[in-house]
Motif scaffolding. Structure first.
Motif, PDB file in Angstrom:
ATOM      1  N   THR A  54      -0.529   6.613   1.416  1.00  0.00           N
ATOM      2  CA  THR A  54      -0.029   5.976   2.745  1.00  0.00           C
ATOM      3  C   THR A  54      -1.144   6.222   3.757  1.00  0.00           C
ATOM      4  N   GLU A  72      -0.315   0.853   9.277  1.00  0.00           N
ATOM      5  CA  GLU A  72       0.154   1.588   8.302  1.00  0.00           C
ATOM      6  C   GLU A  72       0.266   0.808   7.025  1.00  0.00           C
ATOM      7  N   VAL A  74       0.429   1.163   2.410  1.00  0.00           N
ATOM      8  CA  VAL A  74       0.455   1.884   1.036  1.00  0.00           C
ATOM      9  C   VAL A  74      -0.727   1.059   0.249  1.00  0.00           C
ATOM     10  N   TYR A 102      -4.033   9.907   6.225  1.00  0.00           N
ATOM     11  CA  TYR A 102      -3.383   9.607   5.129  1.00  0.00           C
ATOM     12  C   TYR A 102      -2.440  10.734   4.376  1.00  0.00           C
ATOM     13  N   ASN A 106       3.740   6.943  -2.126  1.00  0.00           N
ATOM     14  CA  ASN A 106       4.334   5.700  -1.615  1.00  0.00           C
ATOM     15  C   ASN A 106       5.437   5.542  -0.541  1.00  0.00           C
ATOM     16  N   SER A 107       5.013   5.337   0.740  1.00  0.00           N
ATOM     17  CA  SER A 107       5.894   5.628   1.724  1.00  0.00           C
ATOM     18  C   SER A 107       7.017   4.448   1.861  1.00  0.00           C
ATOM     19  N   ARG A 108       6.873   3.264   0.893  1.00  0.00           N
ATOM     20  CA  ARG A 108       7.643   1.998   0.924  1.00  0.00           C
ATOM     21  C   ARG A 108       8.114   1.916  -0.475  1.00  0.00           C
ATOM     22  N   ASN A 249       9.963   8.224   3.817  1.00  0.00           N
ATOM     23  CA  ASN A 249       8.765   7.625   4.718  1.00  0.00           C
ATOM     24  C   ASN A 249       8.979   8.101   6.127  1.00  0.00           C
TER      25      ASN A 249
END
Length: 315
Positions: A54, A72, A74, A102, A106-108, A249
């Motif tokens: 991310t 922002e 990914v 960074y 994976n923040s999503r 996240n």
């Protein structure tokens, strides 16, 4: 337009290679900006490690553009385009300053909480599963993450460990020899491997014998792919610790929240497992017989991968 975009990416990578060659050896992600003839500015990235990261860009001094002051995303591929700043007044250039940060992960994620995992042992093995305590809580007085869930198994033999799901090898540690002299209740010196899955979850496997890994960084593994062999703990049993998690996240870039969560940016899953007894959620100290079938093996394969598998079976 496609050739133009590819040319710009190639030019971007050449600039990165020439201007930041020494710095690139230490940085996982490199970002560069290209000014275009139409006054717009394209931002590109190059990623030097496998797996999702991310990335955040924070702008300052933005003029002549309506773009937001932060961005922002990914990123998964090795290189690509991040964003474009477009001028409000097309006759003038854009002024800007920026800094990037960074974080691995994976923040999503789009977590499939109903996904059926395999146990990390060969088909037909009878295993007893235990729930592992949280080390930071037990030995260092820290607060345990609310969702904490980790599992372990004990064996008298040096069993092989297999992947629970298709994914990509994004991290592993292969440093530690078996300590035959020290009696321990816990050690952080364990060889381990982390595999990222398609839905943004991660599986960690801990307890490998040094140099026993059968995969390497960046490899794609499939359900029931052999990963390595277990190491002996305290010259007694062979122990595997494993768990499945995804990234919080809200905590990835917030150190204050990490402190409150025992330095953990993770949210842990209590997954479903496919066994000879059916699909189950683990009950601690219970025994199960491992199993798998063709549909689980091919569930996350691409059409090309399925075709290759069929061809290899025919041969």
């Amino acid at each position: 337009m496609k050739n133009y975009f590819q040319l710009k990416i190639a030019l971007c990578l050449i600039i990165i290679s020439c201007s930041t060659k020494l710095q690139a050896q230490d940085r996982v992600i490199e970002v560069t900006a290209i000014r275009n003839e139409n006054k717009s500015v394209d931002f590109f990235y190059k990623k030097n490690m496998p797996g999702s990261y991310t990335i955040k860009i924070e702008f300052n001094g933005l003029t002549n553009t309506s773009a937001a002051d932060h961005y922002e995303q990914v990123i998964e591929g090795n290189f690509g385009k991040l964003l474009t700043l477009r001028p409000t007044n097309k006759d003038l250039g854009i002024s800007y300053g920026y800094k990037t940060s960074y974080a691995f992960g994976n923040s999503r994620p789009k977590v499939d909480s109903l996904f059926q995992y395999l146990f990390p042992f060969k088909k037909g093995a009878k295993i007893t599963i235990y729930e592992s305590g949280n080390v930071n809580e037990k030995y260092f007085g820290a607060e345990k993450p609310e969702s904490w869930k980790s599992y372990s198994t004990n064996s008298k033999t040096a069993d092989s460990v297999f992947s629970m799901r298709k994914g990509i090898v994004v991290n592993f540690k292969n440093e530690f020899q078996n300590d035959t002299l020290t009696k321990m209740v816990y050690t952080s010196k364990t060889n381990n491997i982390v595999i990222e899955h398609e839905d943004g979850t991660y599986a960690i496997y801990k307890g490998f014998k040094k140099d026993s890994f059968k995969v390497k960084l960046g490899d794609i593994v499939y359900p029931n792919t052999m990963l390595g062999t277990l190491n002996k703990f305290n010259n007694e049993n062979y122990i595997l610790h494993f768990g499945i998690y995804y990234f919080d996240n809200k905590a990835m870039f917030d150190s204050s929240k990490l402190i409150k969560k025992s330095n953990s940016p993770y949210i842990y899953l209590t997954p479903y497992f496919y066994t000879a007894e059916g699909v189950i959620k683990i009950v601690a100290k219970s025994s199960y017989i491992t199993d798998f079938n063709e549909s689980i093996l091919t569930k996350e394969m691409t059409k090309k991968e399925i075709k290759q598998r069929l061809n290899s079976k025919i041969l």
